[in-house]
Design a protein around this motif. Structure first.
Motif, mmCIF file in Angstrom:
data_model
loop_
_atom_site.group_PDB
_atom_site.id
_atom_site.type_symbol
_atom_site.label_atom_id
_atom_site.label_comp_id
_atom_site.label_asym_id
_atom_site.label_seq_id
_atom_site.Cartn_x
_atom_site.Cartn_y
_atom_site.Cartn_z
ATOM 1 N N UNK A 37 -7.320 -18.147 143.514
ATOM 2 C CA UNK A 37 -7.154 -18.354 144.949
ATOM 3 C C UNK A 37 -5.964 -19.247 145.262
ATOM 4 N N UNK A 38 -5.811 -20.335 144.508
ATOM 5 C CA UNK A 38 -4.665 -21.224 144.731
ATOM 6 C C UNK A 38 -3.349 -20.524 144.459
ATOM 7 N N UNK A 39 -3.332 -19.639 143.476
ATOM 8 C CA UNK A 39 -2.098 -18.959 143.088
ATOM 9 C C UNK A 39 -1.731 -17.804 144.017
ATOM 10 N N UNK A 40 -2.716 -17.081 144.508
ATOM 11 C CA UNK A 40 -2.440 -15.836 145.226
ATOM 12 C C UNK A 40 -2.603 -15.880 146.736
ATOM 13 N N UNK A 41 -3.230 -16.891 147.252
ATOM 14 C CA UNK A 41 -3.434 -16.941 148.699
ATOM 15 C C UNK A 41 -2.543 -18.007 149.308
#
Length: 108
Positions: A100-104
């Protein structure tokens, strides 16, 4: 074991049933490092009502994820912590948080 568990579930269905609900993952996050008292949990999970927090904690306790410890003191002190199963669940959710931190996009 939880009364909600039913035979025939695949592992993912069983895990999703345990963490279902808006607040359970945030409660796990709040308890990840050490035990917390109810008031501290309420501050760490902003927006949750007392009624819902109590309900979610009871469900997590019934599923063997959270341990509720009562201390015989005046005034009565209650602390919540993760069980070994809860720690394992938190560790299983860490890669999802990293995704989530990487892709959103971050909220501004």
């Amino acid at each position: 074991m939880s009364v909600r568990a039913r035979p025939g579930y695949c592992g993912l269905d069983a895990a999703m049933e345990v963490i279902s609900g808006k607040w359970k993952v945030l409660i796990l996050w709040a308890l990840r490092h050490h035990s917390q008292r109810f008031g501290a949990l309420k501050r760490l999970v902003p927006g949750v009502s007392e009624k819902v927090l109590i309900q979610q904690l009871r469900e997590l306790e019934a599923d063997g994820i959270v341990l509720r410890t009562t201390f015989d003191e005046a005034p009565l002190r209650v602390e919540y912590s993760l069980t070994d199963r809860g720690v394992a669940l938190h560790e299983a959710l860490e890669p999802l948080g990293a995704w989530g931190r990487e892709h959103l996009p971050a909220k501004v």
